[in-house]
Structures are given as structure tokens and as C-alpha cells.
Design a protein around this motif. Sequence first.
Motif, PDB file in Angstrom:
ATOM      1  N   GLN A 139       1.017   4.129  -2.859  1.00  0.00           N
ATOM      2  CA  GLN A 139       0.730   5.506  -2.436  1.00  0.00           C
ATOM      3  C   GLN A 139       1.900   6.424  -2.792  1.00  0.00           C
ATOM      4  OE1 GLN A 139       0.018   5.908   1.775  1.00  0.00           O
ATOM      5  NE2 GLN A 139      -0.002   8.124   1.690  1.00  0.00           N
ATOM      6  N   THR A 140       3.115   5.985  -2.558  1.00  0.00           N
ATOM      7  CA  THR A 140       4.296   6.777  -2.863  1.00  0.00           C
ATOM      8  C   THR A 140       4.425   7.012  -4.365  1.00  0.00           C
ATOM      9  OG1 THR A 140       5.419   5.911  -0.904  1.00  0.00           O
ATOM     10  CG2 THR A 140       6.817   6.889  -2.613  1.00  0.00           C
ATOM     11  N   ASP A 148       0.835  -1.209   0.000  1.00  0.00           N
ATOM     12  CA  ASP A 148       0.000   0.000   0.000  1.00  0.00           C
ATOM     13  C   ASP A 148       0.870   1.260   0.000  1.00  0.00           C
ATOM     14  OD1 ASP A 148      -2.286  -1.534   0.000  1.00  0.00           O
ATOM     15  OD2 ASP A 148      -2.672  -1.288   2.144  1.00  0.00           O
ATOM     16  N   LEU A 149       1.917   1.268   0.809  1.00  0.00           N
ATOM     17  CA  LEU A 149       2.809   2.426   0.871  1.00  0.00           C
ATOM     18  C   LEU A 149       3.540   2.628  -0.454  1.00  0.00           C
ATOM     19  CD1 LEU A 149       4.097   4.733   2.447  1.00  0.00           C
ATOM     20  CD2 LEU A 149       5.767   3.075   3.331  1.00  0.00           C
ATOM     21  N   GLU A 177       1.708   9.557  -5.339  1.00  0.00           N
ATOM     22  CA  GLU A 177       2.078  10.904  -4.871  1.00  0.00           C
ATOM     23  C   GLU A 177       3.161  11.511  -5.750  1.00  0.00           C
ATOM     24  OE1 GLU A 177       0.821  12.934  -2.423  1.00  0.00           O
ATOM     25  OE2 GLU A 177      -0.778  11.466  -2.235  1.00  0.00           O
TER      26      GLU A 177
END
Length: 99
Positions: free
Chosen positions: A91-92, A87-88, A95
Motif C-alpha cells: 500500500q505504501t 499489505d502495508l 501510494e
Amino acid sequence: VENPTHYRLMFGKEISEWQDYPGLMQAAGTALGEVVKIIQECQQENKVKPGSPRHLAQVAWAMIHGWVSLLIDGRIRGKQNMEELTDLTIQTLLEGLKQ
């Protein structure tokens, strides 16, 4: 991750002479082309920063493939940790692509 043999066949070093497998080359090109298309559409909607859609797609492609390779090779352990880090990672990436 669920099909590591298939993944390695498509993206690993198991096949060194890709030109001998035109179907494989076409499938890989089509897949990357879809990422480029998505980047272009998001740029038109001002959701993704300006720049070469192909270059941005290649960066996204490399990031995700690196992550998948680490998972397949068992370099990331623990199901909960894997899900959180996946997930990170996504997301990164998102972004970083934002306008």
C-alpha cells in the motif's frame, strides 16, 4: 519467501560473476523490464507520477526486495504481523507512486 534458495540465487551475493550466467542475467533483466513496462502503462493512464519509469521501477524493485530479504532472513516474525506488514508495504509503495 516460499523459495528462499531460488531467491538468493537470483538476487543474492551467491553468484558474484553474473556475466558468467547469461540466462540469469536475461531473467533478471526481463523481470525488471516487466516492472518498467507496468510503470509506463500506469503513467500513460495517469495512475503513476511522472518521472523515469526505470528509476521508479528500481525504487519499487528495491523496496520489495528489501522486504522479501527481511522476511526470508527471519527479521520479521509472526504470520499475522507478516501479512499485515506486507499489505502495508505494498500500500505504501502504491501510494508513493500515485499521480
